[in-house]
Design a protein around this motif. Structure first.
Motif, mmCIF file in Angstrom:
data_model
loop_
_atom_site.group_PDB
_atom_site.id
_atom_site.type_symbol
_atom_site.label_atom_id
_atom_site.label_comp_id
_atom_site.label_asym_id
_atom_site.label_seq_id
_atom_site.Cartn_x
_atom_site.Cartn_y
_atom_site.Cartn_z
ATOM 1 N N LEU A 97 -4.928 -48.732 -38.317
ATOM 2 C CA LEU A 97 -6.190 -48.701 -39.046
ATOM 3 C C LEU A 97 -6.393 -47.276 -39.545
ATOM 4 O O LEU A 97 -6.508 -46.345 -38.742
ATOM 5 C CB LEU A 97 -7.354 -49.113 -38.144
ATOM 6 C CG LEU A 97 -8.763 -48.893 -38.705
ATOM 7 C CD1 LEU A 97 -8.970 -49.679 -39.992
ATOM 8 C CD2 LEU A 97 -9.806 -49.264 -37.669
ATOM 9 N N LEU A 98 -6.388 -47.118 -40.860
ATOM 10 C CA LEU A 98 -6.618 -45.815 -41.479
ATOM 11 C C LEU A 98 -7.925 -45.910 -42.244
ATOM 12 O O LEU A 98 -8.034 -46.670 -43.213
ATOM 13 C CB LEU A 98 -5.471 -45.441 -42.422
ATOM 14 C CG LEU A 98 -4.202 -44.911 -41.755
ATOM 15 C CD1 LEU A 98 -3.506 -45.947 -40.920
ATOM 16 C CD2 LEU A 98 -3.267 -44.359 -42.802
ATOM 17 N N HIS A 99 -8.923 -45.166 -41.805
ATOM 18 C CA HIS A 99 -10.249 -45.264 -42.407
ATOM 19 C C HIS A 99 -10.696 -43.899 -42.905
ATOM 20 O O HIS A 99 -10.954 -42.991 -42.107
ATOM 21 C CB HIS A 99 -11.264 -45.808 -41.397
ATOM 22 C CG HIS A 99 -12.526 -46.255 -42.058
ATOM 23 N ND1 HIS A 99 -13.576 -45.405 -42.292
ATOM 24 C CD2 HIS A 99 -12.876 -47.450 -42.563
ATOM 25 C CE1 HIS A 99 -14.546 -46.073 -42.911
ATOM 26 N NE2 HIS A 99 -14.139 -47.322 -43.082
ATOM 27 N N ALA A 100 -10.749 -43.742 -44.228
ATOM 28 C CA ALA A 100 -11.330 -42.554 -44.858
ATOM 29 C C ALA A 100 -10.688 -41.269 -44.338
ATOM 30 O O ALA A 100 -11.365 -40.346 -43.913
ATOM 31 C CB ALA A 100 -12.846 -42.547 -44.647
ATOM 32 N N CYS A 101 -9.353 -41.223 -44.377
ATOM 33 C CA CYS A 101 -8.603 -40.105 -43.806
ATOM 34 C C CYS A 101 -7.506 -39.656 -44.768
ATOM 35 O O CYS A 101 -7.301 -40.271 -45.813
ATOM 36 C CB CYS A 101 -8.000 -40.517 -42.464
ATOM 37 S SG CYS A 101 -6.878 -41.931 -42.611
ATOM 38 N N LEU A 108 4.779 -40.059 -39.651
ATOM 39 C CA LEU A 108 4.878 -41.366 -39.011
ATOM 40 C C LEU A 108 3.554 -41.632 -38.309
ATOM 41 O O LEU A 108 3.114 -40.822 -37.477
ATOM 42 C CB LEU A 108 6.020 -41.388 -37.990
ATOM 43 C CG LEU A 108 6.097 -42.630 -37.106
ATOM 44 C CD1 LEU A 108 6.412 -43.865 -37.942
ATOM 45 C CD2 LEU A 108 7.121 -42.455 -36.015
ATOM 46 N N ILE A 109 2.931 -42.747 -38.668
ATOM 47 C CA ILE A 109 1.690 -43.182 -38.033
ATOM 48 C C ILE A 109 2.056 -44.413 -37.214
ATOM 49 O O ILE A 109 2.444 -45.444 -37.758
ATOM 50 C CB ILE A 109 0.609 -43.516 -39.089
ATOM 51 C CG1 ILE A 109 0.396 -42.333 -40.062
ATOM 52 C CG2 ILE A 109 -0.678 -43.925 -38.398
ATOM 53 C CD1 ILE A 109 -0.009 -41.034 -39.412
ATOM 54 N N GLY A 110 1.976 -44.298 -35.904
ATOM 55 C CA GLY A 110 2.475 -45.331 -34.999
ATOM 56 C C GLY A 110 1.686 -46.635 -35.033
ATOM 57 O O GLY A 110 0.536 -46.691 -35.482
ATOM 58 N N MET A 111 2.345 -47.668 -34.532
ATOM 59 C CA MET A 111 1.731 -48.995 -34.460
ATOM 60 C C MET A 111 0.413 -48.955 -33.688
ATOM 61 O O MET A 111 0.286 -48.249 -32.694
ATOM 62 C CB MET A 111 2.680 -49.974 -33.772
ATOM 63 C CG MET A 111 3.919 -50.270 -34.568
ATOM 64 S SD MET A 111 5.000 -51.476 -33.770
ATOM 65 C CE MET A 111 5.826 -50.449 -32.595
ATOM 66 N N ARG A 112 -0.562 -49.702 -34.211
ATOM 67 C CA ARG A 112 -1.895 -49.846 -33.597
ATOM 68 C C ARG A 112 -2.646 -48.529 -33.424
ATOM 69 O O ARG A 112 -3.586 -48.435 -32.636
ATOM 70 C CB ARG A 112 -1.834 -50.589 -32.271
ATOM 71 C CG ARG A 112 -1.645 -52.063 -32.406
ATOM 72 C CD ARG A 112 -1.932 -52.763 -31.082
ATOM 73 N NE ARG A 112 -1.970 -54.192 -31.263
ATOM 74 C CZ ARG A 112 -3.066 -54.904 -31.503
ATOM 75 N NH1 ARG A 112 -4.225 -54.314 -31.608
ATOM 76 N NH2 ARG A 112 -2.997 -56.211 -31.645
ATOM 77 N N SER A 113 -2.255 -47.499 -34.157
ATOM 78 C CA SER A 113 -3.016 -46.252 -34.099
ATOM 79 C C SER A 113 -4.235 -46.373 -35.010
ATOM 80 O O SER A 113 -4.284 -47.218 -35.906
ATOM 81 C CB SER A 113 -2.141 -45.063 -34.485
ATOM 82 O OG SER A 113 -1.624 -45.241 -35.777
ATOM 83 N N VAL A 114 -5.215 -45.511 -34.769
ATOM 84 C CA VAL A 114 -6.453 -45.498 -35.547
ATOM 85 C C VAL A 114 -6.719 -44.067 -35.986
ATOM 86 O O VAL A 114 -6.733 -43.148 -35.167
ATOM 87 C CB VAL A 114 -7.649 -46.014 -34.712
ATOM 88 C CG1 VAL A 114 -8.949 -45.897 -35.490
ATOM 89 C CG2 VAL A 114 -7.416 -47.447 -34.247
#
Length: 181
Positions: A97-101, A108-114
């Motif tokens: 989940l990438l929100h307003a970033c 690398l943005i890992g699985m299930r990261s926020v």
């Protein structure tokens, strides 16, 4: 239903060689660069602010990317608006989940990261699976962060940087296979 959806007359702008899976949705003020893959079940919703994604990036299955609008709340408090900006050769793992970033190149943005509002992940960094990057947090270039809330673990190794490059190349080839099918 269409994979690419206009919002208030704003149609996403997508390079001609982008793969968008049939169950993904790309909505509103979104730009996607060449060689990028938007995988199954991903939602990119650029309705109240913009989303920009660079070249040869992969947004994996079930990922949600959204933005924040600028507003004055009923009690008079001001809420900052933020777009979501994702660089080139970035791998965003399943169900992130990438929100307003902002995520710079070669990350690398890992699985299930926020990643929450105003967070910045600088180039060549890794956010571990399941990590929570809190609002306004800045992850310096070349660092690995993990945990909830995310904290510095160590510097990224040369091998990990090579893995990030390999992941971008692998997913670009995979999406080209899907486009050719």
């Amino acid at each position: 239903m269409s994979r690419v959806i206009s919002y208030q007359s704003q149609l996403p702008r997508i390079a001609s060689d982008v793969f968008i899976a049939d169950t993904a949705r790309v909505i509103g003020d979104v730009e996607i660069g060449t060689g990028t893959g938007i995988w199954f079940g991903a939602v990119l919703r650029g309705d109240v602010n913009l989303i920009r994604i660079g070249e040869r990036t992969n947004i994996q299955d079930g990922t949600v990317i959204h933005v924040a609008s600028e507003a004055t709340l009923p009690e008079g408090r001001h809420k900052h608006g933020y777009p979501t900006i994702i660089g080139s050769r970035v791998t965003v793992g399943h169900m992130a989940l990438l929100h307003a970033c902002t995520v710079e190149d070669n990350c690398l943005i890992g699985m299930r990261s926020v990643l929450m509002d105003g967070a910045v992940v600088e180039a060549g960094s890794i956010v571990a699976a399941g990590a929570l990057v809190t609002p306004g947090k800045k992850i310096p270039s070349g660092q690995l962060w993990a945990g909830s809330p995310a904290r510095y673990v160590r510097d990224v190794t040369k091998e990990e940087l090579a893995d990030i490059k390999w992941s971008a190349e692998h997913y670009e080839q995979l999406m080209r296979n899907y486009l050719a099918a």
